[in-house]
Design a protein around this motif. Structure first.
Motif, PDB file in Angstrom:
ATOM      1  N   TYR A 468      54.358  44.618  51.166  1.00  0.00           N
ATOM      2  CA  TYR A 468      54.380  45.868  51.930  1.00  0.00           C
ATOM      3  C   TYR A 468      52.943  46.184  52.331  1.00  0.00           C
ATOM      4  N   LEU A 493      62.099  46.508  44.436  1.00  0.00           N
ATOM      5  CA  LEU A 493      61.372  46.544  45.700  1.00  0.00           C
ATOM      6  C   LEU A 493      61.834  45.434  46.633  1.00  0.00           C
ATOM      7  N   ASP A 496      65.086  46.671  48.111  1.00  0.00           N
ATOM      8  CA  ASP A 496      64.806  47.683  49.137  1.00  0.00           C
ATOM      9  C   ASP A 496      64.384  47.026  50.451  1.00  0.00           C
ATOM     10  N   ASN A 515      62.928  52.418  45.383  1.00  0.00           N
ATOM     11  CA  ASN A 515      61.512  52.800  45.356  1.00  0.00           C
ATOM     12  C   ASN A 515      60.957  53.066  46.745  1.00  0.00           C
ATOM     13  N   LEU A 516      61.835  53.253  47.683  1.00  0.00           N
ATOM     14  CA  LEU A 516      61.428  53.290  49.079  1.00  0.00           C
ATOM     15  C   LEU A 516      62.102  54.444  49.796  1.00  0.00           C
ATOM     16  N   SER A 627      51.944  54.128  52.588  1.00  0.00           N
ATOM     17  CA  SER A 627      52.905  54.226  53.680  1.00  0.00           C
ATOM     18  C   SER A 627      52.388  53.540  54.937  1.00  0.00           C
ATOM     19  N   THR A 642      57.883  53.047  56.383  1.00  0.00           N
ATOM     20  CA  THR A 642      58.133  52.969  54.950  1.00  0.00           C
ATOM     21  C   THR A 642      57.192  53.884  54.175  1.00  0.00           C
ATOM     22  N   VAL A 644      56.290  53.784  50.141  1.00  0.00           N
ATOM     23  CA  VAL A 644      56.535  52.978  48.943  1.00  0.00           C
ATOM     24  C   VAL A 644      55.936  53.684  47.736  1.00  0.00           C
TER      25      VAL A 644
END
Length: 722
Positions: A468, A493, A496, A515-516, A627, A642, A644
Motif C-alpha cells: 500500500y 490486509l 482487504d 483494516n481498510l 492514506s 484507501t 490503511v
C-alpha cells in the motif's frame, strides 16, 4: 523549536475574526489558498539558504504550477462565469468574484517571478553562468550559432505568413511564438507573420567558452536569423507571446470504448479555448490586437510580461556539471532489513511488516518487489493499480514480463490521471499485448488508490504479499516526493486489497473490510467518526490530540468536524503542504488548531493521520493511519482511495515518533498559517540552529527498516546546514 518544545508549548492566543464564523467566512478560498502555496514556492527561490540553481528550479516549478492552474482551475471558473453560474464556493464567492481575485493575485505573482529571475540571473552571472542577449555575441559565437541554427533549428521551423491566403495558424496549449511586422525591401509592402518557437529544441542554446557557461535563449537566436527566414524583408516590429488553453477533459458518460474516447478527448484538449495569453511588453498595438482577435482573447485575459515569457523553461539551466550550486548529493538507502535477506523482498516482508519512507529509502525496493515477483516461479498472480508512472516504467516492464511468463496479471490503469492520460493509454496497450488483463475502473470515479498484491505459493498455501502506498508508482517522481510504502503479508490486509481489486474489476462493492476504509463508500465517514471520538475523549477529560499531514484540506464536512473537535478541547496539529480551506486560531471556532506548511528540498506528498485515542500523542495506543487521499471533496466523494490502519507497533512508532514528530518540529522549512489564510515563515533567530526534517530523514534510517532514531532524537540532532 524542538519536538519537546512543540508538544509542551501553549497554542497561540486565538484571534477574533471580523466575519460571521457560522457562515461561509469560516472557510478560506481554495483558489487563493493554492496561489498562496505558489507564492511560498517563489519565496523559496529567494531563500539564500538554498543553493543557487535549486532556487532557479523552484522558480521554474512555480511557473509550471501557475500554467497548470490556469489551464484547469481558471479555465473551469471562466466557463462557469460565462454560463452565468453564480453558485458560490464554500467561502461564499461566486465564480466571477473568484476570477477577479485570482487575476489580481496572479498578476502580482507573475511580476514577482520576473523580479526573482532578474536577481537569480545576476547571481548566476557572478557564478560564471551567463544568459546572453544578441548584443553580447562575439564573432566566434555567431559562427557556432549559425551551425546550430541550420543543423538543429532550421529543419523544424515553420515561418507562417498571415494574410487572406494564409489564415492565422493553430497554436497548441503552451504554444510560444514570435509575431512579426515585416516590410518588403523592394516595394515597401507590409507582411505580418508568425514564427512558432519549436518545443522540440532546447530553449537555451549553449555557446562556446573556456571560462564560464554561456547560453542564448532560442527566441534570440531566431530573431538573429530572421533575414534568412524572410529574405528580402526587414523587421518593422515584433513581439513574443505564449498561450494557455483549457485543458480539462470531458468524456461522454456512455463511452463504449473508454480508451478510444480518451484519445478523442485528448485531441479536443489540444484545441481548447485560450484562457490566458502572455505577451512581451511594448508589443506593436496592431500586432497585439491581431493576435487577440484571432485567438478570441479579451484584454482581461492578456498579461504583459516585462522579461522572460515561459519561465518554466529555466529548468534547463539547472546544470548537473555545476554541482557546487546544487543540493549536496544524496543517495537513497536500501533498508538494512532487505540487505539482511540478501535483497529478497519476500523474506524481508515475511519477517515483519516494513514501511519505507521515500525518497530517503529507495523506491527501487518497490520495483524489486514486482520484478522479483515476475521472475519467481512460485508467484501465481499479480494485481496492480497504475495512476501515474514513467515513460519506460520498470513497474510496467515487470508486469509485462510476468504476463509473458504465464502468470495471472491484472492491471488497473487510470486513464483519467490529469496530464498523464496519453502515457497511460500507451502503457495499457503495451500491457494488453503482453497478455495482462487490463481494466480501467469506473467512468465516474478516478482510481487514485495505490495498491499492489502478489500471490505466492508457499508449501500447500497461497500467501498474499501486499504493498500500500501514498504516492504513485513512478520511479522518477519518487526521487523528490516524500511518500510511504507499506509492505505486509498480513492476511487481513491481503484480503482487504483483494476485495478492492474485485471492486475495481467487477464492480463488486467490498464489505467487511478489516483494516481498510475506502472512498467513496467509507473513508470519509470513518474520518468523521474518529474526529468525533477524539472530541468525546476531550469532553470526558482524557488527553485528546489529532496530528495529520496531507497536501490539501478543503472538504467542508471534515473542516467543520475539526472545528467541533477544537471547540471540545482537542489539540489539532496539521501539516498541509498546499491548499487549506480551514482557518486556524480563530477564537471560539478553531482555538486549538494550528496549521503549518513545509516547502523544502523534497515535495511533501505523504498523507498521514494520528488520533490520540484517549492517550494523547505520541503514544503506543494511538490510532495511526496512512492514506492515498487528501481531505478534499474529490478524494473523499469521487475517487477510489484507501485509508490503511497500522497495527504493527514498530511501524506505528515510525509514523508517529519519527515521521510526524520531525514534521511538526521542523523550523527551517516551515510556514505558519494565520486565521486570514496567510502564511509566514517560522521564525529563526540569526545564528541559531533550525531543525530541518528533510535533513533528519536523510541522516536517520526508518525504524521498520532497522533504524533507531525516533522522537527522542529529534531535538538532540546537531545540524550543519539549514
Amino acid at each position: 523549536m524542538t519536538l519537546a518544545d512543540f508538544l509542551t508549548a501553549d497554542f497561540p492566543e486565538p484571534q477574533l475574526s471580523d466575519g460571521d464564523m457560522t457562515g461561509p467566512s469560516r472557510f478560506f478560498n481554495r483558489e487563493l489558498s493554492w496561489l498562496g502555496f505558489n507564492w511560498r514556492v517563489v519565496e523559496e527561490a529567494e531563500n539564500t539558504r538554498v543553493p543557487l540553481l535549486e532556487r532557479l528550479r523552484f522558480l521554474s516549478i512555480s511557473a509550471t504550477n501557475l500554467d497548470e492552474f490556469y489551464t484547469v482551475r481558471v479555465a473551469g471558473l471562466r466557463e462557469l462565469a460565462r454560463e452565468g453560474r453564480t453558485n458560490p464556493s464554500i467561502d461564499g464567492l461566486s465564480p466571477t468574484e473568484q476570477l477577479e481575485l485570482i487575476d489580481l493575485d496572479a498578476r502580482n505573482l507573475l511580476a514577482r517571478q520576473q523580479k526573482v529571475f532578474d536577481g537569480l540571473r545576476a547571481e548566476m552571472e557572478a557564478a560564471n553562468i551567463k544568459i546572453l542577449e544578441r548584443d553580447d555575441l562575439t564573432d566566434e559565437d555567431r559562427a557556432h550559432l549559425k551551425d546550430v541554427f541550420f543543423n538543429q533549428v532550421f529543419p523544424v521551423l515553420s515561418p507562417l505568413a498571415i494574410d487572406p491566403a494564409h489564415p492565422f495558424p493553430f497554436l497548441p496549449n503552451e504554444g510560444f511564438a514570435l509575431a512579426l511586422e515585416l516590410e518588403r525591401t523592394k516595394d515597401k509592402r507590409a507582411l505580418r507573420a508568425l514564427l512558432p518557437v519549436p518545443q522540440q529544441v532546447d530553449r537555451y542554446i549553449a555557446c562556446p567558452s573556456t571560462d564560464c557557461l554561456r547560453f542564448l535563449p532560442l527566441e534570440e537566436l531566431l530573431i538573429d536569423n530572421l533575414a534568412g527566414l524572410f529574405p528580402g524583408y526587414k523587421v518593422k516590429g515584433s513581439c513574443a507571446f505564449r498561450i494557455l488553453r483549457d485543458s480539462d477533459l470531458e468524456v461522454e458518460d456512455e463511452a463504449e470504448d473508454l480508451v478510444r474516447e480518451f484519445e478523442t478527448a485528448l485531441k479536443r484538449r489540444r484545441r481548447g479555448e485560450v484562457v490566458s495569453m502572455r505577451v512581451s511588453s511594448g508589443a506593436p498595438k496592431g500586432l497585439r490586437q491581431l493576435i487577440m482577435d484571432e485567438l478570441h482573447v479579451t484584454e482581461a485575459e492578456v498579461v504583459e510580461i516585462d522579461g522572460v515569457i515561459g519561465l518554466a523553461d529555466v529548468k534547463e539551466l539547472v546544470l548537473d556539471d555545476r554541482a557546487d550550486l546544487l543540493w549536496p548529493p544524496f543517495a537513497p538507502r536500501v533498508p538494512e532489513r532487505v540487505q539482511d535477506h540478501d535483497g529478497d523482498m519476500f523474506a524481508a516482508i515475511r519477517q515483519k511488516d516494513m514501511l519505507l519512507h521515500h525518497p530517503y529509502e529507495t523506491f527501487d525496493m518497490v520495483v524489486r518487489f514486482l520484478t522479483q515477483a515476475a521472475r519467481d516461479p512460485d508467484v501465481v498472480a499479480i494485481k496492480q493499480t497504475l495512476y501515474r508512472t514513467s515513460k519506460r516504467s520498470p513497474i510496467v516492464e515487470a508486469l509485462c514480463e510476468a504476463a509473458e511468463d504465464g502468470k495471472s496479471v491484472t492491471a488497473l490503469v487510470e486513464l483519467k490521471a490529469r496530464f498523464d492520460e496519453a502515457a497511460n493509454i500507451r502503457q495499457s496497450r503495451r500491457l494488453e499485448r503482453a497478455g495482462a488483463h487490463v481494466v480501467y475502473g469506473f467512468l465516474d470515479l478516478k482510481t487514485h488508490a495505490k495498491i499492489s498484491t502478489v500471490v505466492r505459493r508457499e508449501g500447500d498455501q497461497l500467501v498474499t504479499y501486499t504493498h500500500y502506498g501514498t504516492g504513485n508508482y513512478h520511479p522518477i517522481t519518487a526521487r523528490i516526493y516524500t511518500d510511504l510504502s507499506f509492505f505486509t503479508c498480513d492476511k487481513a490486509l491481503g484480503r482487504d486489497a483483494t476485495k478492492v481489486f474485485n471492486y475495481l474489476s467487477g464492480y463488486v462493492q467490498p464489505d467487511n473490510l478489516e483494516n481498510l476504509s475506502i472512498s467513496p463508500m467509507s473513508l470519509k465517514s470513518s474520518l468523521l467518526k474518529m474526529i468525533a471520538a477524539e472530541a468525546k475523549h476531550a469532553q470526558n477529560g482524557k488527553p485528546a490530540m489529532i496530528w495529520a499531514k496531507m497536501n490539501s484540506l478543503v472538504e467542508e464536512d471534515v473542516i467543520d468536524a475539526l472545528y467541533a473537535a477544537s471547540q471540545a478541547g482537542v489539540k489539532i496539529s496539521l501539516v498541509v503542504r498546499g491548499i487549506c480551506g480551514l482557518r486556524p486560531g480563530v477564537k471560539g471556532l478553531s482555538d486549538n488548531i494550528r496549521v503549518k506548511s513545509i516547502v523544502g528540498r523534497f515535495l511533501e506528498h505523504s498523507r498521514i493521520v494520528c488520533f490520540g485515542n484517549g492517550y494523547g500523542l505520541p503514544h503506543k495506543k494511538a490510532r495511526v493511519f496512512f492514506s492515498s487521499a487528501d481531505w478534499m471533496g474529490r478524494n473523499l466523494n469521487r475517487r477510489v482511495e484507501t485509508l490503511v490502519e497500522v497495527n504493527n507497533n514498530t511501524v506505528k512508532a515510525q509514523i508517529v515518533s519519527q515521521i510526524m514528530a520531525a514534521n511538526l518540529a521542523d523550523v527551517a522549512q516551515s510556514w505558519i498559517m494565520g486565521p486570514d489564510g496567510s502564511f509566514a515563515r517560522a521564525e529563526v533567530e540569526d545564528g541559531t540552529f533550525a531543525f530541518n526534517c528533510h535533513r533528519f530523514f536523510m541522516e536517520n534510517p526508518s525504524l521498520s527498516g532497522r533504524g533507531s532514531a525516533g522522537a527522542a532524537d529529534v531535538p538532540q540532532l546537531t545540524h550543519t546546514e539549514d
